[in-house]
Each structure stands twice: as structure tokens, then as C-alpha cells.
Design an enzyme around this catalytic site. Sequence first.
Site, PDB file in Angstrom:
ATOM      1  N   ASP A   1      -0.111   4.432  -0.166  1.00 46.03           N
ATOM      2  CA  ASP A   1      -1.108   5.615   0.523  1.00 46.03           C
ATOM      3  C   ASP A   1       0.031   5.812   1.022  1.00 46.03           C
ATOM      4  OD1 ASP A   1      -2.652   4.707  -0.789  1.00 46.03           O
ATOM      5  OD2 ASP A   1      -4.182   4.195   0.832  1.00 46.03           O
ATOM      6  N   HIS A   2       0.589   5.797   1.823  1.00 43.39           N
ATOM      7  CA  HIS A   2       1.791   6.573   3.087  1.00 43.39           C
ATOM      8  C   HIS A   2       2.912   7.419   2.560  1.00 43.39           C
ATOM      9  CE1 HIS A   2      -0.332   4.116   5.744  1.00 43.39           C
ATOM     10  NE2 HIS A   2      -0.134   3.002   5.214  1.00 43.39           N
TER      11      HIS A   2
ATOM     12  N   ARG B   1      -6.764  12.841   0.957  1.00 40.44           N
ATOM     13  CA  ARG B   1      -5.668  13.006   1.907  1.00 40.44           C
ATOM     14  C   ARG B   1      -4.781  12.671   1.136  1.00 40.44           C
ATOM     15  NH1 ARG B   1      -7.508   9.428   7.566  1.00 40.44           N
ATOM     16  NH2 ARG B   1      -8.820  10.739   7.103  1.00 40.44           N
TER      17      ARG B   1
ATOM     18  N   GLU C   1      -8.364   0.026  -3.528  1.00 37.71           N
ATOM     19  CA  GLU C   1      -9.199   0.278  -1.418  1.00 37.71           C
ATOM     20  C   GLU C   1     -10.564   1.671  -2.221  1.00 37.71           C
ATOM     21  OE1 GLU C   1      -7.260   1.417   1.580  1.00 37.71           O
ATOM     22  OE2 GLU C   1      -6.216  -0.694   1.278  1.00 37.71           O
TER      23      GLU C   1
ATOM     24  N   THR D   1      -6.851   6.029   9.984  1.00 34.74           N
ATOM     25  CA  THR D   1      -7.288   5.435   9.236  1.00 34.74           C
ATOM     26  C   THR D   1      -8.324   4.486   8.935  1.00 34.74           C
ATOM     27  OG1 THR D   1      -5.719   3.268   8.070  1.00 34.74           O
ATOM     28  CG2 THR D   1      -5.372   3.445  10.309  1.00 34.74           C
ATOM     29  N   THR D   2      -8.270   3.122   7.939  1.00 37.29           N
ATOM     30  CA  THR D   2      -9.678   2.792   7.895  1.00 37.29           C
ATOM     31  C   THR D   2      -9.835   1.834   9.100  1.00 37.29           C
ATOM     32  OG1 THR D   2      -8.853   2.481   5.772  1.00 37.29           O
ATOM     33  CG2 THR D   2     -11.320   0.587   6.506  1.00 37.29           C
TER      34      THR D   2
ATOM     35  N   HIS E   1      -3.620  -4.895   7.519  1.00 36.88           N
ATOM     36  CA  HIS E   1      -4.312  -3.329   8.446  1.00 36.88           C
ATOM     37  C   HIS E   1      -3.096  -3.623   9.661  1.00 36.88           C
ATOM     38  CE1 HIS E   1      -5.430  -0.291  10.425  1.00 36.88           C
ATOM     39  NE2 HIS E   1      -5.991   0.354   8.995  1.00 36.88           N
ATOM     40  N   GLY E   2      -2.023  -3.097   9.758  1.00 34.37           N
ATOM     41  CA  GLY E   2      -1.491  -2.999  10.889  1.00 34.37           C
ATOM     42  C   GLY E   2      -0.917  -4.807  10.802  1.00 34.37           C
TER      43      GLY E   2
ATOM     44  N   HIS F   1      -5.299   3.583  -1.695  1.00 26.49           N
ATOM     45  CA  HIS F   1      -7.072   4.191  -1.035  1.00 26.49           C
ATOM     46  C   HIS F   1      -7.179   5.282  -2.081  1.00 26.49           C
ATOM     47  CE1 HIS F   1      -9.934   4.179   2.144  1.00 26.49           C
ATOM     48  NE2 HIS F   1     -10.446   5.054   1.224  1.00 26.49           N
TER      49      HIS F   1
ATOM     50  N   ASN G   1       1.111  -1.711  -0.015  1.00 29.44           N
ATOM     51  CA  ASN G   1      -0.021  -0.149  -0.003  1.00 29.44           C
ATOM     52  C   ASN G   1       0.775   1.145  -0.164  1.00 29.44           C
ATOM     53  OD1 ASN G   1      -1.606   2.214   0.911  1.00 29.44           O
ATOM     54  ND2 ASN G   1      -3.137   0.451   1.594  1.00 29.44           N
TER      55      ASN G   1
ATOM     56  N   GLU H   1     -11.048  -9.074   2.494  1.00 25.46           N
ATOM     57  CA  GLU H   1      -9.899  -8.909   2.642  1.00 25.46           C
ATOM     58  C   GLU H   1     -10.298  -8.785   4.570  1.00 25.46           C
ATOM     59  OE1 GLU H   1      -7.465  -5.965   1.778  1.00 25.46           O
ATOM     60  OE2 GLU H   1      -6.481  -5.779   3.454  1.00 25.46           O
TER      61      GLU H   1
ATOM     62  N   ARG I   1      -9.186   8.382  -1.281  1.00 27.67           N
ATOM     63  CA  ARG I   1     -10.346   8.529  -0.156  1.00 27.67           C
ATOM     64  C   ARG I   1     -11.103   9.612  -0.558  1.00 27.67           C
ATOM     65  NH1 ARG I   1      -8.977   6.203   5.346  1.00 27.67           N
ATOM     66  NH2 ARG I   1     -10.828   7.552   5.875  1.00 27.67           N
TER      67      ARG I   1
ATOM     68  N   HIS J   1       2.029   0.701   6.132  1.00 29.11           N
ATOM     69  CA  HIS J   1       2.833   1.590   7.062  1.00 29.11           C
ATOM     70  C   HIS J   1       4.217   1.237   7.186  1.00 29.11           C
ATOM     71  CE1 HIS J   1       3.461   4.066  10.993  1.00 29.11           C
ATOM     72  NE2 HIS J   1       3.244   4.600   9.671  1.00 29.11           N
TER      73      HIS J   1
ATOM     74  N   ARG K   1       3.150  18.149   2.726  1.00 32.19           N
ATOM     75  CA  ARG K   1       3.845  19.778   1.667  1.00 32.19           C
ATOM     76  C   ARG K   1       3.029  20.463   0.864  1.00 32.19           C
ATOM     77  NH1 ARG K   1       8.819  21.984   4.300  1.00 32.19           N
ATOM     78  NH2 ARG K   1       8.708  21.577   6.271  1.00 32.19           N
TER      79      ARG K   1
HETATM   80  N1  PXP Z   1      -6.091  -2.722   3.858  1.00 29.26           N
HETATM   81  C1  PXP Z   1      -6.214  -1.988   3.404  1.00 29.26           C
HETATM   82  C2  PXP Z   1      -8.146  -2.115   3.747  1.00 29.26           C
HETATM   83  C3  PXP Z   1      -6.588  -0.546   4.400  1.00 29.26           C
HETATM   84  O1  PXP Z   1      -6.735   0.310   4.410  1.00 29.26           O
HETATM   85  C4  PXP Z   1      -5.099  -0.692   4.691  1.00 29.26           C
HETATM   86  C5  PXP Z   1      -4.840   0.351   5.191  1.00 29.26           C
HETATM   87  O2  PXP Z   1      -4.968   1.685   4.312  1.00 29.26           O
HETATM   88  C6  PXP Z   1      -3.747  -1.856   4.855  1.00 29.26           C
HETATM   89  C7  PXP Z   1      -4.380  -3.193   4.567  1.00 29.26           C
HETATM   90  C8  PXP Z   1      -2.792  -1.713   5.457  1.00 29.26           C
HETATM   91  O3  PXP Z   1      -2.884  -1.613   6.032  1.00 29.26           O
HETATM   92  P1  PXP Z   1      -1.022  -0.654   7.201  1.00 29.26           P
HETATM   93  O4  PXP Z   1      -0.838   0.458   6.917  1.00 29.26           O
HETATM   94  O5  PXP Z   1      -1.528  -0.897   8.240  1.00 29.26           O
HETATM   95  O6  PXP Z   1      -0.545  -1.233   6.184  1.00 29.26           O
END
Ligand code: PXP
Length: 246
Positions: free
Chosen positions: A9-10, A49, A70, A100-101, A191-192, A43, A7, A151, A45, A214, A18
Site C-alpha cells: 500500500d505504501h 487513498r 485487507e 493507518t488501521t 502492524h508496526g 488494502h 504490504n 491477525e 480502502r 511500512h 502526485r
Molecule cells: N496488518 C494490517 C491489518 C494492516 O492494516 C497493516 C497496515 O496496512 C499492516 C498489517 C502492516 O502494517 P505496517 O505498515 O505498520 O507494517
Amino acid sequence: MIKLGVNVDHVATIRQARMTYEPDPVTAAGLADLGGADVITIHLREDRRHIQDRDLDLLRETVFTKLNLEMATSQEIVDIALKLKPAQITLVPEKRQEITTEGGLSVTTQKKMLTDLIKRFKDNDIYVSLFIDPDKDQIIASSDVGAQSIELHTGSYANAESEEQSTKLLKILNEAVGIAQNQGLRVNAGHGLTYKNTGPVVEQLDIEELHIGHSIVSRAIFVGIEAAVREMKDLIYKHYMIKQSL
Ligand code: PXP
């Protein structure tokens, strides 16, 4: 082998801090690909963001593995997804105030809407996954509404504060995988997840794709994203081989 979805996004979150052009999630996706990512996840959103529409268009053109979008079920985002046609979409709940989600999608309370929406995506050759908590009713409802995959939300497991708690939460996830497979669903998880807590997930759960963001992007700040992705791939491989030998 379990596939790794990265992912990015980060990376966009840092850029948007910035409102500038760097770091570019599109470059990150290319480097993640070199590191062995099997799936690139973003994702879009509603509040934009992190990922911007421009990122989505460029990633659609440049990701040759699998692009997983996503998204929430709002009309605007649905229209964009149907036009863009990513290989896979993962429907997630979305709240403006959340960092986050935070939780899984409530499928049980939105069955009619989801059945119609999923049909539209499938008719457009878009593979549909639902991000849900490891809950029997949500899993069965996911199958009822026509999802091809789920998922499982691993956030509670990731936040466990003791070994006893994490063993208990892994057991719940494992039971959820079994229920989903009996319903004919393919199972992803995420996630996490980090370099510390992913090993037991690989060894104990029968998962197709792990979606991690992340932790990989955090490590990438120090070692580069290609190396960070490769390290996670190696970790998954190592624990997968342990599982095979059990
Ligand atoms: N899966 C979904 C559906 C998510 O929303 C996220 C966070 O964007 C992730 C996985 C990845 O989570 P993390 O950034 O905590 O690894």
C-alpha cells in the site's frame, strides 16, 4: 517457517501523493516476490487513498504466491472482493480520519453480521482472517463467527517505550496465540513491525504469517524493494533458527 506478507500500500501512497502512475505497487509486488515474499497484501480502502481498483485487478492477475486483501465490511468493498476472489481476505476496521488501521476489529459487537459475511466468503473459496487486538473475548468471538485465522495487532508492542513494556506486551500476544490455537484458529500478526522489533516476535510467538509494510517500503527507498524484502526474510529465518535451537 514463518511466512512473510509484504504490504505494498505504501508504494501506492507515494504514487497517489502526485496522482500519477509511479511508483507502481504492481511492479513492487513483482519485485517483492523476487525478494522472497510469501504473501502480497493490499488494502482497498473505501476512500481509495492508496490502492486503486486497477491495482487490485492487475495484482489478482499477476500475484502467483498469495494475495491477501485487507478490507472493511462495507457493501461496495464486499462486492468487489467476492467478484475478485483473492486467496485470502483480512477484515479490518476502517475510519476515514485515521492515518493507518488503528485498532483491531470489534468481533464481539458484530457477530451476526460477521457470521453471515464470513460464510459468503468461505462459500466462494476465500480464506477469511480477522485483524483483532490480542484480547480473549475477541479471539473467542472470531472462532464463533467462523473465521479460519486471525491477525493479531502488534501495534502496541511496536510502540512500546521500554524493554519492560515490550516484554509485557509480547507476553500478552503470546497468551493470545495460545487461546487462538486452542480455538482452532491459525494465527498471523502484523502492524508496526520493523527490522528492529520483529526478531523477538519470531522467537517468542507461534505465528504463521507476519504482515509487514511500512518498514520494508521505507528501507526499499534506499536499497530497493527486492533487497529490503530479502533482508526481512533473512532476519525472520535467523530468529526462527534461534527459536528452534532454544
Ligand atoms: N496488518 C494490517 C491489518 C494492516 O492494516 C497493516 C497496515 O496496512 C499492516 C498489517 C502492516 O502494517 P505496517 O505498515 O505498520 O507494517
